[in-house]
Design a protein around this motif. Structure first.
Motif, PDB file in Angstrom:
ATOM      1  N   THR A  28     -47.270 -29.823   5.210  1.00  0.00           N
ATOM      2  CA  THR A  28     -47.781 -31.165   4.899  1.00  0.00           C
ATOM      3  C   THR A  28     -49.272 -31.258   5.188  1.00  0.00           C
ATOM      4  O   THR A  28     -50.039 -31.831   4.408  1.00  0.00           O
ATOM      5  CB  THR A  28     -47.027 -32.225   5.727  1.00  0.00           C
ATOM      6  N   GLU A  29     -49.683 -30.687   6.308  1.00  0.00           N
ATOM      7  CA  GLU A  29     -51.093 -30.705   6.672  1.00  0.00           C
ATOM      8  C   GLU A  29     -51.913 -29.874   5.681  1.00  0.00           C
ATOM      9  O   GLU A  29     -53.026 -30.267   5.296  1.00  0.00           O
ATOM     10  CB  GLU A  29     -51.263 -30.154   8.091  1.00  0.00           C
ATOM     11  N   ALA A  30     -51.370 -28.729   5.240  1.00  0.00           N
ATOM     12  CA  ALA A  30     -52.080 -27.884   4.283  1.00  0.00           C
ATOM     13  C   ALA A  30     -52.255 -28.602   2.950  1.00  0.00           C
ATOM     14  O   ALA A  30     -53.313 -28.499   2.310  1.00  0.00           O
ATOM     15  CB  ALA A  30     -51.331 -26.572   4.077  1.00  0.00           C
ATOM     16  N   PHE A  31     -51.247 -29.358   2.535  1.00  0.00           N
ATOM     17  CA  PHE A  31     -51.367 -30.091   1.278  1.00  0.00           C
ATOM     18  C   PHE A  31     -52.444 -31.170   1.393  1.00  0.00           C
ATOM     19  O   PHE A  31     -53.249 -31.367   0.466  1.00  0.00           O
ATOM     20  CB  PHE A  31     -50.044 -30.724   0.864  1.00  0.00           C
ATOM     21  N   ALA A  32     -52.473 -31.848   2.530  1.00  0.00           N
ATOM     22  CA  ALA A  32     -53.506 -32.873   2.739  1.00  0.00           C
ATOM     23  C   ALA A  32     -54.899 -32.247   2.708  1.00  0.00           C
ATOM     24  O   ALA A  32     -55.844 -32.828   2.165  1.00  0.00           O
ATOM     25  CB  ALA A  32     -53.266 -33.599   4.060  1.00  0.00           C
ATOM     26  N   ARG A  33     -55.047 -31.057   3.276  1.00  0.00           N
ATOM     27  CA  ARG A  33     -56.347 -30.384   3.239  1.00  0.00           C
ATOM     28  C   ARG A  33     -56.706 -29.972   1.818  1.00  0.00           C
ATOM     29  O   ARG A  33     -57.893 -29.951   1.450  1.00  0.00           O
ATOM     30  CB  ARG A  33     -56.336 -29.169   4.180  1.00  0.00           C
ATOM     31  N   THR A  34     -55.703 -29.634   1.014  1.00  0.00           N
ATOM     32  CA  THR A  34     -55.961 -29.333  -0.394  1.00  0.00           C
ATOM     33  C   THR A  34     -56.549 -30.551  -1.090  1.00  0.00           C
ATOM     34  O   THR A  34     -57.522 -30.452  -1.857  1.00  0.00           O
ATOM     35  CB  THR A  34     -54.650 -28.913  -1.097  1.00  0.00           C
ATOM     36  N   VAL A  35     -55.954 -31.718  -0.829  1.00  0.00           N
ATOM     37  CA  VAL A  35     -56.451 -32.955  -1.426  1.00  0.00           C
ATOM     38  C   VAL A  35     -57.869 -33.251  -0.931  1.00  0.00           C
ATOM     39  O   VAL A  35     -58.768 -33.568  -1.709  1.00  0.00           O
ATOM     40  CB  VAL A  35     -55.515 -34.136  -1.106  1.00  0.00           C
ATOM     41  N   TRP A  36     -58.086 -33.129   0.377  1.00  0.00           N
ATOM     42  CA  TRP A  36     -59.415 -33.378   0.943  1.00  0.00           C
ATOM     43  C   TRP A  36     -60.457 -32.446   0.314  1.00  0.00           C
ATOM     44  O   TRP A  36     -61.595 -32.834   0.063  1.00  0.00           O
ATOM     45  CB  TRP A  36     -59.401 -33.172   2.453  1.00  0.00           C
ATOM     46  N   SER A  37     -60.076 -31.203   0.072  1.00  0.00           N
ATOM     47  CA  SER A  37     -60.990 -30.233  -0.527  1.00  0.00           C
ATOM     48  C   SER A  37     -61.444 -30.687  -1.906  1.00  0.00           C
ATOM     49  O   SER A  37     -62.586 -30.425  -2.318  1.00  0.00           O
ATOM     50  CB  SER A  37     -60.317 -28.862  -0.617  1.00  0.00           C
ATOM     51  N   CYS A  38     -60.563 -31.386  -2.614  1.00  0.00           N
ATOM     52  CA  CYS A  38     -60.896 -31.881  -3.948  1.00  0.00           C
ATOM     53  C   CYS A  38     -61.687 -33.190  -3.895  1.00  0.00           C
ATOM     54  O   CYS A  38     -62.413 -33.512  -4.843  1.00  0.00           O
ATOM     55  CB  CYS A  38     -59.619 -32.107  -4.755  1.00  0.00           C
ATOM     56  N   LEU A  39     -61.567 -33.928  -2.799  1.00  0.00           N
ATOM     57  CA  LEU A  39     -62.241 -35.219  -2.670  1.00  0.00           C
ATOM     58  C   LEU A  39     -63.678 -35.099  -2.200  1.00  0.00           C
ATOM     59  O   LEU A  39     -64.518 -35.938  -2.533  1.00  0.00           O
ATOM     60  CB  LEU A  39     -61.489 -36.129  -1.682  1.00  0.00           C
ATOM     61  N   THR A  40     -63.984 -34.093  -1.406  1.00  0.00           N
ATOM     62  CA  THR A  40     -65.272 -34.028  -0.705  1.00  0.00           C
ATOM     63  C   THR A  40     -66.160 -32.908  -1.223  1.00  0.00           C
ATOM     64  O   THR A  40     -65.680 -31.923  -1.795  1.00  0.00           O
ATOM     65  CB  THR A  40     -65.050 -33.810   0.796  1.00  0.00           C
ATOM     66  N   GLU A  41     -67.443 -33.066  -0.969  1.00  0.00           N
ATOM     67  CA  GLU A  41     -68.402 -31.996  -1.198  1.00  0.00           C
ATOM     68  C   GLU A  41     -68.451 -31.110   0.058  1.00  0.00           C
ATOM     69  O   GLU A  41     -68.142 -31.580   1.164  1.00  0.00           O
ATOM     70  CB  GLU A  41     -69.785 -32.571  -1.475  1.00  0.00           C
ATOM     71  N   PRO A  42     -68.803 -29.838  -0.074  1.00  0.00           N
ATOM     72  CA  PRO A  42     -68.887 -28.958   1.098  1.00  0.00           C
ATOM     73  C   PRO A  42     -69.800 -29.527   2.173  1.00  0.00           C
ATOM     74  O   PRO A  42     -70.870 -30.066   1.883  1.00  0.00           O
ATOM     75  CB  PRO A  42     -69.463 -27.663   0.510  1.00  0.00           C
ATOM     76  N   GLY A  43     -69.345 -29.430   3.420  1.00  0.00           N
ATOM     77  CA  GLY A  43     -70.166 -29.850   4.553  1.00  0.00           C
ATOM     78  C   GLY A  43     -70.156 -31.337   4.825  1.00  0.00           C
ATOM     79  O   GLY A  43     -70.992 -31.823   5.592  1.00  0.00           O
ATOM     80  N   ASP A  44     -69.224 -32.090   4.234  1.00  0.00           N
ATOM     81  CA  ASP A  44     -69.147 -33.540   4.468  1.00  0.00           C
ATOM     82  C   ASP A  44     -68.739 -33.778   5.925  1.00  0.00           C
ATOM     83  O   ASP A  44     -67.574 -33.656   6.287  1.00  0.00           O
ATOM     84  CB  ASP A  44     -68.134 -34.173   3.512  1.00  0.00           C
ATOM     85  N   GLY A  45     -69.718 -34.135   6.762  1.00  0.00           N
ATOM     86  CA  GLY A  45     -69.457 -34.301   8.188  1.00  0.00           C
ATOM     87  C   GLY A  45     -68.592 -35.489   8.521  1.00  0.00           C
ATOM     88  O   GLY A  45     -67.863 -35.476   9.517  1.00  0.00           O
TER      89      GLY A  45
END
Length: 393
Positions: A28-45
């Protein structure tokens, strides 16, 4: 359950082609990180800090609820982040990223994985939320030292020759070479590491499925066979100037030292060196002719930023606290190359075993030197073996 917050079983099924497994909480956590990866630009603090504080799944739920005014954001920074993240929260974009990754043989690596490179945690809130990896994911968690080798795209023959010599020697001695797969110094370093039979990692600014530059498609395929291509952005993402700059911090974080082989006064390689210094990593620079604008950035690092002067592979090993190669302590690479050259013929083809026997050296060491000689044009290879070129004579 929603499409962006599926059940553990559904998340496991969707992420299985990307090499993701584990218990329900991990999937579940890995799927959420997949979504976050698509939402954000690299390095979004802001996103990084929110995920670190709440966990990826809870943080995603909080962001979505904030966007629909069901809960108040925890801070003005998060409120601003929600406004830039939510326009990308589209089922199709998430599905396309997963589908493209599976089609290209790209896997997903998250912090709970054994393959996660712990060095990049030093980036704190600006560390990647997830990594998309084409090739061998296990090379990312290399326990030993690693070296970043970067420099100008419009490199001179001098710069490329130095990159080949340094990367080849270091890789043959077991030090992985990390670079950005660009033309010039990056490409020379990757090729030398591959020819020497060592490990190399290419960190790219777009998706791991998109060969960039296009002229390095074959090189990237070779890197993926024995090393890894690493991206923060999901598959299908186009490289941009911002993503190149953020990619540089990841190159610096993955390694123990960054060596700038050749760089102009305003080269992007200086950005990588700056990230390395900020992280407490070693920074080295190779000097060049004082009249060459192509080396002005290296001289700037040496003069203004206390970079270590790099003139040999042993200088790099000293920079990262590694012991010099025993053979080099006695003879040096130049003498070893001379022995191999003496065992070669300008007319007859000779195989590696014959050459090693003639010069009294380890066949593996001879193979590495022959690879470097081939790159610099002093030896040529055929199905029958090796021989000297006119340049090698």
């Amino acid at each position: 359950m929603t499409w962006w917050n599926p059940s553990a079983d559904e998340a496991r099924e969707r992420l299985a082609p990307l090499g993701v497994g584990g218990d329900d909480a991990a999937v579940t956590e890995a799927f959420a990180r997949t979504v976050w990866s698509c939402l954000t630009e690299p390095g979004d603090g802001v996103a990084g800090a929110l995920v670190a504080a709440l966990g990826a799944s809870v943080a995603l739920h909080h962001a979505v609820m904030s966007a629909t005014s069901r809960t108040a954001p925890v801070s003005s920074d998060v409120a601003s982040g929600v406004r830039r993240w939510m326009p990308r929260l589209e089922p199709r974009s998430i599905d396309d990223a997963i589908t493209c990754a599976a089609r290209a043989g790209v896997s997903l690596v998250v912090p709970d994985d054994a393959a996660w490179p712990r060095r990049i945690d030093d980036l704190g809130a600006h560390a990647p939320i997830a990594l998309w990896v084409r090739g061998r994911r296990d090379v990312l968690a290399h326990a030993g030292a690693a070296v970043a080798m970067v420099g100008a795209r419009a490199a001179t023959s001098y710069g490329e020759r130095v990159a080949v010599d340094l990367a080849g020697e270091l890789a043959s001695g077991g030090l992985p070479i990390v670079s950005g797969a660009a033309y010039g110094i990056d490409g020379a370093a990757h090729r030398a590491a591959l020819h020497a039979g060592g490990g190399t990692i290419a960190v790219v600014a777009g998706g791991a499925d998109r060969p960039y530059p296009a002229g390095h498609a074959d090189l990237l395929d070779r890197i993926a066979e024995s090393g890894a291509i690493v991206a923060e952005s999901p598959c299908g993402t186009t490289p941009t100037k911002w993503r190149f700059l953020q990619r540089n911090r990841l190159i610096a974080a993955l390694t123990d030292a960054t060596v700038v082989v050749q760089a102009g006064w305003r080269s992007g390689s200086l950005n990588t060196a700056g990230h390395a210094a900020a992280l407490g990593r070693g920074v080295g620079a190779v000097p060049g002719p004082i009249t060459s604008a192509a080396s002005a950035g290296c001289h700037r690092l040496l003069r203004e930023f206390d970079a270590t002067c790099i003139t040999s592979a042993d200088d790099v090993r000293e920079l990262i606290g590694a012991a010099p190669m025993p053979t080099q302590a006695l003879t040096g690479r130049t003498d070893d190359t001379t022995r191999v050259r003496d065992a070669l013929s300008a007319r007859a083809w000779r195989d590696t075993t014959t050459i090693a026997t003639a010069c009294g050296m380890d066949p593996a060491r001879v193979a590495a030197i022959l690879a470097l000689m081939h790159l610099e044009g002093s030896a040529e290879r055929d199905v029958a073996g090796w021989r000297l070129t006119p340049r090698g004579r």
